[in-house]
Design a protein around this motif. Structure first.
Motif, PDB file in Angstrom:
ATOM      1  N   ILE A 181       9.031  -3.397  -0.912  1.00 35.90           N
ATOM      2  CA  ILE A 181       8.003  -3.999  -1.765  1.00 35.90           C
ATOM      3  C   ILE A 181       6.631  -3.451  -1.402  1.00 35.90           C
ATOM      4  O   ILE A 181       5.821  -3.131  -2.278  1.00 35.90           O
ATOM      5  CB  ILE A 181       8.039  -5.535  -1.637  1.00 35.90           C
ATOM      6  N   ASN A 182       6.361  -3.319  -0.101  1.00 33.05           N
ATOM      7  CA  ASN A 182       5.081  -2.773   0.343  1.00 33.05           C
ATOM      8  C   ASN A 182       4.886  -1.342  -0.160  1.00 33.05           C
ATOM      9  O   ASN A 182       3.783  -0.950  -0.548  1.00 33.05           O
ATOM     10  CB  ASN A 182       4.976  -2.813   1.863  1.00 33.05           C
ATOM     11  N   GLN A 198       6.136  -0.111  -2.895  1.00 30.27           N
ATOM     12  CA  GLN A 198       5.859  -0.215  -4.332  1.00 30.27           C
ATOM     13  C   GLN A 198       4.390  -0.541  -4.586  1.00 30.27           C
ATOM     14  O   GLN A 198       3.747   0.066  -5.448  1.00 30.27           O
ATOM     15  CB  GLN A 198       6.742  -1.300  -4.967  1.00 30.27           C
ATOM     16  N   LYS A 199       3.880  -1.500  -3.842  1.00 32.64           N
ATOM     17  CA  LYS A 199       2.488  -1.915  -4.020  1.00 32.64           C
ATOM     18  C   LYS A 199       1.538  -0.758  -3.722  1.00 32.64           C
ATOM     19  O   LYS A 199       0.604  -0.491  -4.487  1.00 32.64           O
ATOM     20  CB  LYS A 199       2.185  -3.123  -3.115  1.00 32.64           C
ATOM     21  N   LEU A 258       1.764   2.125  -6.368  1.00 36.99           N
ATOM     22  CA  LEU A 258       1.135   1.757  -7.641  1.00 36.99           C
ATOM     23  C   LEU A 258      -0.383   1.883  -7.545  1.00 36.99           C
ATOM     24  O   LEU A 258      -1.033   2.455  -8.434  1.00 36.99           O
ATOM     25  CB  LEU A 258       1.523   0.330  -8.018  1.00 36.99           C
ATOM     26  N   LEU A 260      -2.908  -5.030   1.326  1.00 38.45           N
ATOM     27  CA  LEU A 260      -1.613  -5.233   0.676  1.00 38.45           C
ATOM     28  C   LEU A 260      -0.585  -5.799   1.653  1.00 38.45           C
ATOM     29  O   LEU A 260       0.534  -5.308   1.742  1.00 38.45           O
ATOM     30  CB  LEU A 260      -1.103  -3.890   0.119  1.00 38.45           C
ATOM     31  N   LEU A 290       3.545  -8.290  -5.672  1.00 40.42           N
ATOM     32  CA  LEU A 290       3.382  -7.066  -6.457  1.00 40.42           C
ATOM     33  C   LEU A 290       2.577  -7.347  -7.721  1.00 40.42           C
ATOM     34  O   LEU A 290       1.789  -6.507  -8.174  1.00 40.42           O
ATOM     35  CB  LEU A 290       4.754  -6.491  -6.817  1.00 40.42           C
ATOM     36  N   VAL A 294      -1.146  -6.764  -7.461  1.00 39.82           N
ATOM     37  CA  VAL A 294      -1.529  -5.353  -7.514  1.00 39.82           C
ATOM     38  C   VAL A 294      -1.506  -4.863  -8.958  1.00 39.82           C
ATOM     39  O   VAL A 294      -2.400  -4.127  -9.392  1.00 39.82           O
ATOM     40  CB  VAL A 294      -0.601  -4.495  -6.633  1.00 39.82           C
ATOM     41  N   LYS A 295      -0.515  -5.279  -9.713  1.00 38.88           N
ATOM     42  CA  LYS A 295      -0.443  -4.897 -11.132  1.00 38.88           C
ATOM     43  C   LYS A 295      -1.669  -5.407 -11.895  1.00 38.88           C
ATOM     44  O   LYS A 295      -2.235  -4.692 -12.717  1.00 38.88           O
ATOM     45  CB  LYS A 295       0.836  -5.447 -11.760  1.00 38.88           C
TER      46      LYS A 295
END
Length: 355
Positions: A261-262, A264-265, A268, A331, A337, A340-341
């Motif tokens: 997950i980290n 991904q953040k 992005l 983050l 997530l 961040v989006k």
């Protein structure tokens, strides 16, 4: 809705807040608050035991490594480490990659000699040195795994036979590592593993007892090990919040799951920064932190407008450290997530308006 990008103290899981707040009123249906239970009672001993067991499980520690929860935060470790590991006539090697490298170097010089194996000061701490040598006769090699202020991160563990000491305050348990390679790890809790007020130390007990100086009991890791982190009254509530946070991390699937997950953040946000000319990351790509993303604007005159927009939209903690300026987005494990989006959408909207 508030999106918390603070660098520390920082975001914690929602369920940790709920459980901790309930425990302040009534801890485990005892009719007592977690703030008033005796630290040497079975009630708190169970909390401490679980916190230690969770650290050992999540880090997959061997039997040589002990886990301590101590007062003083990571800053105390700047001098407690050399006090315990460095004799007056010995030299310890240090890596200087920013504020949290220079401060422990200063403290270590009070107890022995310091060799700065490498520094990134020449370029404003915007990269991590690689081609450096750690003298084999060093008492230990100290480095900071993630530089919160400057936005750099060590994505490798140095190959050396010298004992490794690491300040992991801002990225501990955010990614899979062989934690047993380290002789000593310390981390202030208030970024990834709990609330401010407690410091976690993981130490290989075989490295202790080698210095010739007399140590104050409160500064001697061996005394804390012997007394199970209760040499004096421990920070009970802070340890309890750590235990809840570590329990939450295990429920998410552990370190490997949170690392995905980290990643991904971070991907992005960095992809967005690299694709929008309005914004400019300050760190070399290979050394970018996945915990603290630091950037500026091509046009500094737009910074105030962006900060005001962030404030209006509930984006908290995006202003850069006072010594660096610009922006910093943290983050940590508990940050969803989705936050961040939302930030990325805001950045894209701002860029279109000011292109």
């Amino acid at each position: 809705m508030i999106h918390n990008f603070n660098a520390g103290p920082s975001i914690l899981p929602r369920q940790v807040f709920e459980q901790a707040s309930q425990a302040i009123l009534d801890f485990n249906q005892t009719g007592l608050s977690i703030l008033e239970i005796g630290h040497r009672t079975p009630l708190f001993q169970a909390v401490l035991d679980e916190a230690i067991a969770l650290v050992k499980e999540l880090m997959q520690l061997d039997s040589d490594h002990e886990v301590l929860f101590l007062h003083g935060g990571a800053t105390t470790q700047f001098f407690q480490v050399p006090m315990n590991l460095l004799n007056d006539n010995e030299t310890a090697a240090y890596l200087d990659c920013g504020v949290w490298g220079t401060k422990p170097i200063k403290e270590a010089k009070l107890f022995g000699h310091v060799n700065v194996a490498a520094s990134s000061k020449d370029r404003g701490y915007t990269y991590i040195p690689r081609d450096f040598e750690i003298p084999a006769d060093s008492a230990y090699f100290h480095y900071t795994t993630n530089n919160t202020i400057e936005g750099t991160q060590m994505h490798f563990v140095p190959e050396t036979t010298v004992p490794l000491v690491a300040d992991m305050s801002s990225d501990v348990l955010s990614r899979v590592m062989d934690f047993n390679r380290f002789s000593l790890i310390y981390a202030g809790a208030q970024k990834n593993i709990g609330a401010a007020g407690v410091n976690m130390v993981v130490v290989n007990k075989n490295i202790l007892g080698r210095v010739t100086r007399q140590l104050p009991s409160m500064m001697d890791y061996r005394k804390h090990i012997e007394n199970g982190s209760m040499l004096n009254t421990p920070p009970v509530f802070a340890i309890y919040v750590c235990m809840l946070t570590l329990r939450w991390l295990k429920e998410q699937g552990g370190v490997a799951a949170i690392e995905k997950i980290n990643n991904q953040k971070a991907a992005l946000l960095y992809d967005t920064l690299d694709s929008i000319p309005v914004f400019k990351p300050t760190v070399d790509k290979a050394d970018r932190s996945k915990m603290n993303v630091v950037f500026v604007m091509e046009n500094p005159e737009l910074e105030k407008a962006f900060l005001e927009l962030c404030k209006k939209e509930g984006m908290v903690g995006v202003k850069g450290h006072r010594s660096v300026g610009g922006f910093r987005v943290s983050l940590y494990n508990a940050l969803p997530l989705g936050s961040v989006k939302t930030l990325v959408e805001l950045m894209q909207h701002f860029a279109l308006k000011h292109a």
